[in-house]
Design a protein around this motif. Structure first.
Motif, PDB file in Angstrom:
ATOM      1  N   LEU A   1      40.286  34.021  43.215  1.00 17.32           N
ATOM      2  CA  LEU A   1      39.874  35.338  42.722  1.00 17.32           C
ATOM      3  C   LEU A   1      39.542  35.273  41.236  1.00 17.32           C
ATOM      4  O   LEU A   1      38.552  35.850  40.786  1.00 17.32           O
ATOM      5  CB  LEU A   1      40.974  36.371  42.983  1.00 17.32           C
ATOM      6  CG  LEU A   1      40.696  37.789  42.533  1.00 17.32           C
ATOM      7  CD1 LEU A   1      39.505  38.370  43.274  1.00 17.32           C
ATOM      8  CD2 LEU A   1      41.926  38.654  42.739  1.00 17.32           C
ATOM      9  N   THR A   2      40.352  34.556  40.486  1.00 20.75           N
ATOM     10  CA  THR A   2      40.105  34.400  39.052  1.00 20.75           C
ATOM     11  C   THR A   2      38.757  33.723  38.803  1.00 20.75           C
ATOM     12  O   THR A   2      37.999  34.145  37.925  1.00 20.75           O
ATOM     13  CB  THR A   2      41.237  33.578  38.400  1.00 20.75           C
ATOM     14  OG1 THR A   2      42.477  34.252  38.597  1.00 20.75           O
ATOM     15  CG2 THR A   2      41.013  33.386  36.921  1.00 20.75           C
ATOM     16  N   ASP A   3      38.448  32.698  39.579  1.00 18.45           N
ATOM     17  CA  ASP A   3      37.157  32.019  39.437  1.00 18.45           C
ATOM     18  C   ASP A   3      35.998  32.976  39.702  1.00 18.45           C
ATOM     19  O   ASP A   3      35.009  32.993  38.964  1.00 18.45           O
ATOM     20  CB  ASP A   3      37.063  30.816  40.383  1.00 18.45           C
ATOM     21  CG  ASP A   3      37.967  29.668  39.975  1.00 18.45           C
ATOM     22  OD1 ASP A   3      38.414  29.639  38.802  1.00 18.45           O
ATOM     23  OD2 ASP A   3      38.232  28.800  40.837  1.00 18.45           O
ATOM     24  N   GLU A   4      36.130  33.786  40.753  1.00 20.66           N
ATOM     25  CA  GLU A   4      35.085  34.762  41.077  1.00 20.66           C
ATOM     26  C   GLU A   4      34.937  35.797  39.970  1.00 20.66           C
ATOM     27  O   GLU A   4      33.813  36.168  39.597  1.00 20.66           O
ATOM     28  CB  GLU A   4      35.398  35.452  42.404  1.00 20.66           C
ATOM     29  CG  GLU A   4      35.278  34.553  43.612  1.00 20.66           C
ATOM     30  CD  GLU A   4      35.684  35.241  44.901  1.00 20.66           C
ATOM     31  OE1 GLU A   4      35.669  36.493  44.955  1.00 20.66           O
ATOM     32  OE2 GLU A   4      36.025  34.535  45.860  1.00 20.66           O
ATOM     33  N   MET A   5      36.069  36.240  39.448  1.00 24.94           N
ATOM     34  CA  MET A   5      36.025  37.230  38.370  1.00 24.94           C
ATOM     35  C   MET A   5      35.411  36.627  37.112  1.00 24.94           C
ATOM     36  O   MET A   5      34.637  37.299  36.416  1.00 24.94           O
ATOM     37  CB  MET A   5      37.433  37.767  38.100  1.00 24.94           C
ATOM     38  CG  MET A   5      37.991  38.607  39.235  1.00 24.94           C
ATOM     39  SD  MET A   5      39.725  39.062  39.005  1.00 24.94           S
ATOM     40  CE  MET A   5      39.557  40.304  37.704  1.00 24.94           C
ATOM     41  N   ASP A   6      35.737  35.376  36.812  1.00 23.79           N
ATOM     42  CA  ASP A   6      35.148  34.686  35.657  1.00 23.79           C
ATOM     43  C   ASP A   6      33.631  34.596  35.800  1.00 23.79           C
ATOM     44  O   ASP A   6      32.899  34.787  34.831  1.00 23.79           O
ATOM     45  CB  ASP A   6      35.732  33.283  35.493  1.00 23.79           C
ATOM     46  CG  ASP A   6      37.060  33.263  34.771  1.00 23.79           C
ATOM     47  OD1 ASP A   6      37.363  34.223  34.029  1.00 23.79           O
ATOM     48  OD2 ASP A   6      37.802  32.286  34.945  1.00 23.79           O
ATOM     49  N   ASP A   7      33.190  34.280  37.016  1.00 26.25           N
ATOM     50  CA  ASP A   7      31.744  34.172  37.263  1.00 26.25           C
ATOM     51  C   ASP A   7      31.028  35.497  36.998  1.00 26.25           C
ATOM     52  O   ASP A   7      29.859  35.511  36.624  1.00 26.25           O
ATOM     53  CB  ASP A   7      31.472  33.725  38.700  1.00 26.25           C
ATOM     54  CG  ASP A   7      31.877  32.270  38.950  1.00 26.25           C
ATOM     55  OD1 ASP A   7      32.053  31.525  37.960  1.00 26.25           O
ATOM     56  OD2 ASP A   7      32.019  31.904  40.130  1.00 26.25           O
ATOM     57  N   LYS A   8      31.736  36.606  37.184  1.00 25.66           N
ATOM     58  CA  LYS A   8      31.157  37.938  36.967  1.00 25.66           C
ATOM     59  C   LYS A   8      31.501  38.490  35.585  1.00 25.66           C
ATOM     60  O   LYS A   8      31.274  39.658  35.306  1.00 25.66           O
ATOM     61  CB  LYS A   8      31.651  38.895  38.043  1.00 25.66           C
ATOM     62  CG  LYS A   8      31.194  38.527  39.435  1.00 25.66           C
ATOM     63  CD  LYS A   8      31.740  39.480  40.470  1.00 25.66           C
ATOM     64  CE  LYS A   8      31.295  39.061  41.862  1.00 25.66           C
ATOM     65  NZ  LYS A   8      31.838  39.960  42.883  1.00 25.66           N
ATOM     66  N   ASP A   9      32.057  37.639  34.732  1.00 22.89           N
ATOM     67  CA  ASP A   9      32.454  38.030  33.371  1.00 22.89           C
ATOM     68  C   ASP A   9      33.409  39.225  33.348  1.00 22.89           C
ATOM     69  O   ASP A   9      33.327  40.085  32.477  1.00 22.89           O
ATOM     70  CB  ASP A   9      31.221  38.329  32.507  1.00 22.89           C
ATOM     71  CG  ASP A   9      30.382  37.093  32.249  1.00 22.89           C
ATOM     72  OD1 ASP A   9      30.985  36.002  32.092  1.00 22.89           O
ATOM     73  OD2 ASP A   9      29.140  37.200  32.210  1.00 22.89           O
ATOM     74  N   GLN A  10      34.320  39.255  34.313  1.00 25.13           N
ATOM     75  CA  GLN A  10      35.341  40.301  34.364  1.00 25.13           C
ATOM     76  C   GLN A  10      36.640  39.773  33.773  1.00 25.13           C
ATOM     77  O   GLN A  10      36.921  38.581  33.817  1.00 25.13           O
ATOM     78  CB  GLN A  10      35.577  40.754  35.803  1.00 25.13           C
ATOM     79  CG  GLN A  10      34.368  41.417  36.437  1.00 25.13           C
ATOM     80  CD  GLN A  10      34.606  41.782  37.886  1.00 25.13           C
ATOM     81  OE1 GLN A  10      35.402  41.141  38.565  1.00 25.13           O
ATOM     82  NE2 GLN A  10      33.905  42.791  38.361  1.00 25.13           N
ATOM     83  N   SER A  11      37.435  40.675  33.244  1.00 30.47           N
ATOM     84  CA  SER A  11      38.719  40.304  32.653  1.00 30.47           C
ATOM     85  C   SER A  11      39.674  39.830  33.742  1.00 30.47           C
ATOM     86  O   SER A  11      39.824  40.471  34.789  1.00 30.47           O
ATOM     87  CB  SER A  11      39.332  41.493  31.925  1.00 30.47           C
ATOM     88  OG  SER A  11      40.640  41.184  31.497  1.00 30.47           O
ATOM     89  N   THR A  12      40.329  38.721  33.479  1.00 31.77           N
ATOM     90  CA  THR A  12      41.296  38.161  34.439  1.00 31.77           C
ATOM     91  C   THR A  12      42.720  38.211  33.891  1.00 31.77           C
ATOM     92  O   THR A  12      43.612  37.573  34.442  1.00 31.77           O
ATOM     93  CB  THR A  12      40.933  36.702  34.778  1.00 31.77           C
ATOM     94  OG1 THR A  12      40.995  35.921  33.587  1.00 31.77           O
ATOM     95  CG2 THR A  12      39.565  36.603  35.409  1.00 31.77           C
TER      96      THR A  12
END
Length: 79
Positions: free
Chosen positions: A47-58
């Protein structure tokens, strides 16, 4: 997380009318719990990887992963 640990400890003290079961008697159950926590940590990592790809805060997910690391360490010491 705290409720889970408290629940585990209370189950060890009074499960099916038994008191103070030896820790060895819990190793299989603890290994199962440890496995599930490790699976949850892997899912959070994805999930963190996906969020990073979307430039979302993790930040919150990272905090949850740290808590799971702590749980893994604690359970590892018990086993």
């Amino acid at each position: 997380m705290v409720n889970t640990v408290i629940g585990i400890k209370s189950a060890m003290m009074d499960r099916a009318g038994q008191e103070d079961r030896a820790m060895e008697e819990y190793s299989e159950e603890l290994c199962g719990i440890l496995s599930k926590i490790e699976e949850a940590k892997d899912m959070l990592a994805q999930l963190t990887d996906e969020m990073d790809d979307k430039d979302q805060s993790t930040e919150d997910v990272d905090e949850a992963m740290d808590a799971l690391d702590d749980a893994i360490d604690i359970l590892g010491d018990l086993i």
